[in-house]
Write a protein that holds these residues in place. Structure first.
Motif, PDB file in Angstrom:
ATOM      1  N   GLY A  51     -14.745  53.977  49.586  1.00 13.01           N
ATOM      2  CA  GLY A  51     -15.081  53.128  50.721  1.00 13.01           C
ATOM      3  C   GLY A  51     -16.119  52.069  50.419  1.00 13.01           C
ATOM      4  N   ARG A  52     -16.512  51.919  49.144  1.00  7.95           N
ATOM      5  CA  ARG A  52     -17.470  50.860  48.801  1.00  7.95           C
ATOM      6  C   ARG A  52     -16.827  49.479  48.872  1.00  7.95           C
ATOM      7  NH1 ARG A  52     -19.496  52.318  43.082  1.00  7.95           N
ATOM      8  NH2 ARG A  52     -17.582  53.575  43.018  1.00  7.95           N
ATOM      9  N   ALA A  53     -15.508  49.427  48.766  1.00  3.99           N
ATOM     10  CA  ALA A  53     -14.768  48.178  48.917  1.00  3.99           C
ATOM     11  C   ALA A  53     -13.560  48.434  49.812  1.00  3.99           C
ATOM     12  CB  ALA A  53     -14.322  47.637  47.568  1.00  3.99           C
ATOM     13  N   ASP A  54     -13.084  47.386  50.473  1.00  5.39           N
ATOM     14  CA  ASP A  54     -11.944  47.516  51.381  1.00  5.39           C
ATOM     15  C   ASP A  54     -10.625  47.222  50.679  1.00  5.39           C
ATOM     16  OD1 ASP A  54     -13.657  47.931  53.743  1.00  5.39           O
ATOM     17  OD2 ASP A  54     -14.245  45.846  53.393  1.00  5.39           O
ATOM     18  N   VAL A  55     -10.608  46.206  49.845  1.00 11.96           N
ATOM     19  CA  VAL A  55      -9.424  45.826  49.078  1.00 11.96           C
ATOM     20  C   VAL A  55      -9.880  45.479  47.669  1.00 11.96           C
ATOM     21  CG1 VAL A  55      -8.040  45.010  51.036  1.00 11.96           C
ATOM     22  CG2 VAL A  55      -9.619  43.435  49.891  1.00 11.96           C
ATOM     23  N   GLY A  56      -8.943  45.467  46.728  1.00 13.87           N
ATOM     24  CA  GLY A  56      -9.317  45.159  45.356  1.00 13.87           C
ATOM     25  C   GLY A  56      -8.179  44.527  44.590  1.00 13.87           C
ATOM     26  N   LEU A  57      -8.532  43.803  43.547  1.00 14.25           N
ATOM     27  CA  LEU A  57      -7.555  43.262  42.608  1.00 14.25           C
ATOM     28  C   LEU A  57      -7.608  44.125  41.355  1.00 14.25           C
ATOM     29  CD1 LEU A  57      -8.131  39.404  42.968  1.00 14.25           C
ATOM     30  CD2 LEU A  57      -6.354  40.809  44.034  1.00 14.25           C
ATOM     31  N   LEU A  58      -6.507  44.822  41.069  1.00 11.05           N
ATOM     32  CA  LEU A  58      -6.436  45.749  39.949  1.00 11.05           C
ATOM     33  C   LEU A  58      -5.304  45.356  39.027  1.00 11.05           C
ATOM     34  CD1 LEU A  58      -7.964  47.319  42.266  1.00 11.05           C
ATOM     35  CD2 LEU A  58      -7.043  49.419  41.262  1.00 11.05           C
ATOM     36  N   TYR A  59      -5.392  45.804  37.786  1.00  6.09           N
ATOM     37  CA  TYR A  59      -4.334  45.542  36.811  1.00  6.09           C
ATOM     38  C   TYR A  59      -3.570  46.832  36.522  1.00  6.09           C
ATOM     39  CZ  TYR A  59      -5.660  40.771  35.594  1.00  6.09           C
ATOM     40  OH  TYR A  59      -5.887  39.411  35.630  1.00  6.09           O
ATOM     41  N   ALA A  60      -2.252  46.782  36.710  1.00  6.08           N
ATOM     42  CA  ALA A  60      -1.384  47.892  36.318  1.00  6.08           C
ATOM     43  C   ALA A  60      -0.661  47.481  35.032  1.00  6.08           C
ATOM     44  CB  ALA A  60      -0.364  48.170  37.430  1.00  6.08           C
ATOM     45  N   PRO A  61      -0.506  48.398  34.073  1.00  4.83           N
ATOM     46  CA  PRO A  61      -0.750  49.837  34.171  1.00  4.83           C
ATOM     47  C   PRO A  61      -2.162  50.263  33.759  1.00  4.83           C
ATOM     48  CG  PRO A  61       0.357  49.352  32.115  1.00  4.83           C
ATOM     49  CD  PRO A  61       0.191  48.038  32.825  1.00  4.83           C
ATOM     50  N   PHE A  62      -3.088  49.332  33.565  1.00  4.94           N
ATOM     51  CA  PHE A  62      -4.423  49.671  33.071  1.00  4.94           C
ATOM     52  C   PHE A  62      -5.200  50.502  34.090  1.00  4.94           C
ATOM     53  CE2 PHE A  62      -8.960  48.728  32.655  1.00  4.94           C
ATOM     54  CZ  PHE A  62      -9.181  49.086  31.334  1.00  4.94           C
ATOM     55  N   ASP A  63      -5.242  50.064  35.348  1.00  7.34           N
ATOM     56  CA  ASP A  63      -6.031  50.756  36.367  1.00  7.34           C
ATOM     57  C   ASP A  63      -5.248  51.908  36.986  1.00  7.34           C
ATOM     58  OD1 ASP A  63      -8.552  49.266  36.503  1.00  7.34           O
ATOM     59  OD2 ASP A  63      -7.325  47.589  37.163  1.00  7.34           O
ATOM     60  N   ASN A  64      -5.959  52.948  37.362  1.00  6.01           N
ATOM     61  CA  ASN A  64      -5.366  54.107  38.019  1.00  6.01           C
ATOM     62  C   ASN A  64      -5.088  53.771  39.483  1.00  6.01           C
ATOM     63  OD1 ASN A  64      -4.616  56.624  38.938  1.00  6.01           O
ATOM     64  ND2 ASN A  64      -6.667  57.488  38.840  1.00  6.01           N
TER      65      ASN A  64
END
Length: 282
Positions: free
Chosen positions: A141-154
């Motif tokens: 809950g520290r952030a509401d939305v995020g930009l992540l990279y798949a398949p790197f990020d879980n």
């Protein structure tokens, strides 16, 4: 039913991550005997040993590993519930977007502009994460939305939508044996020194540890290693470096992600704004 207090779970998780009573106690700002007593109390209540202890070594048992995995999710859920409740009570609270520096594939300005056109748009606070903790930002809950990279990020526990797909490139010094190739395959990289991202498992621990793309590129430039990254993270290509497409590497996807159970209008509004231009093109 066996019950654990949140504080006891926090103590356990700290020790499970540090595997050292002294370091865990410092991290928790408590005395080491108090931590030892709390861990023994948890083990007694659960009826199973969580750690194997010796004078020089602390190791998780199979029961401890199971509690570490599920306990972290439980703490994240409690933390997220508290933060979301506090956030919901403040109608002027900003939307918090987490990403790693430079990890937006050039889309951030457009995303913010689209969201600003929403009737219920709020201020957007940009949070910069470490190499591999954006998922934790969202689940806690520290952030509401995020930009992540798949398949790197879980992406476990997250809902997500793909915003951009791109190839991955090997980043090598200009004089490297692969620099003149039109493309390479994963097998061509065997024997090369590759970096180990801080906080990411899967390495034997002998590779150089890095915390940022900038750090990686500096080490590549002086011949200490090569790198493999989504193409957008290396544009423009720094002088003295060459990017070679890796033909058989899975493509990298930049995804917009949020906690799976998060149904707040605040999040839905941003997601709708971000996906609007993509749907218009289909």
């Amino acid at each position: 039913m066996v019950e654990l207090e949140t504080r006891e779970l926090e103590y356990f998780i700290a020790l499970a991550e540090e595997l050292h009573f002294g370091r865990a106690a410092v991290r928790l700002s408590i005395a080491q005997p108090a931590l030892s007593k709390a861990i023994r109390r948890v083990e007694t209540r659960l009826g199973v040993p969580l750690f194997i202890r010796s004078s020089r070594h602390v190791e998780l048992t199979s029961a401890g590993k199971a509690l570490q995995e599920h306990g972290r999710h439980a703490l994240n859920a409690v933390s997220a519930a508290v933060r979301h409740a506090q956030h919901a009570g403040d109608t002027r609270a900003p939307l918090r977007l987490v990403l790693k520096g430079g990890g937006d594939a050039g889309l951030l300005s457009g995303l913010l502009a689209e969201y600003a056109n929403q009737s219920d748009a709020r201020q957007v606070d940009i949070l910069f994460s470490g190499p591999a903790d954006r998922t934790d930002f969202l689940l806690s809950g520290r952030a509401d939305v995020g930009l992540l990279y798949a398949p790197f990020d879980n992406l476990d526990g997250l809902a997500h939508e793909t915003l951009h797909t791109e190839d991955r490139v090997a980043v090598v010094p200009a004089g490297h044996r692969l620099a003149g190739r039109a493309s390479v395959r994963m097998s061509d990289l065997e024997g090369e020194m590759l970096p180990r991202w801080q906080g990411v498992s899967g390495s034997d621990g002998t590779d150089p540890e890095i915390t940022s793309v900038v750090q990686m590129l500096q080490l590549v430039a002086v011949g200490r290693m090569i790198g493999m990254l989504p193409r957008s993270l290396v544009e423009p290509v720094p002088a003295g470096l060459v990017c070679v497409p890796v033909a058989d590497a899975p493509p990298s996807r930049l995804v917009l992600a949020w906690a799976e159970q998060d149904r707040r209008p605040l999040v839905a509004s941003f997601v709708a704004a971000a996906l609007g231009p993509l749907r218009d093109r289909t």
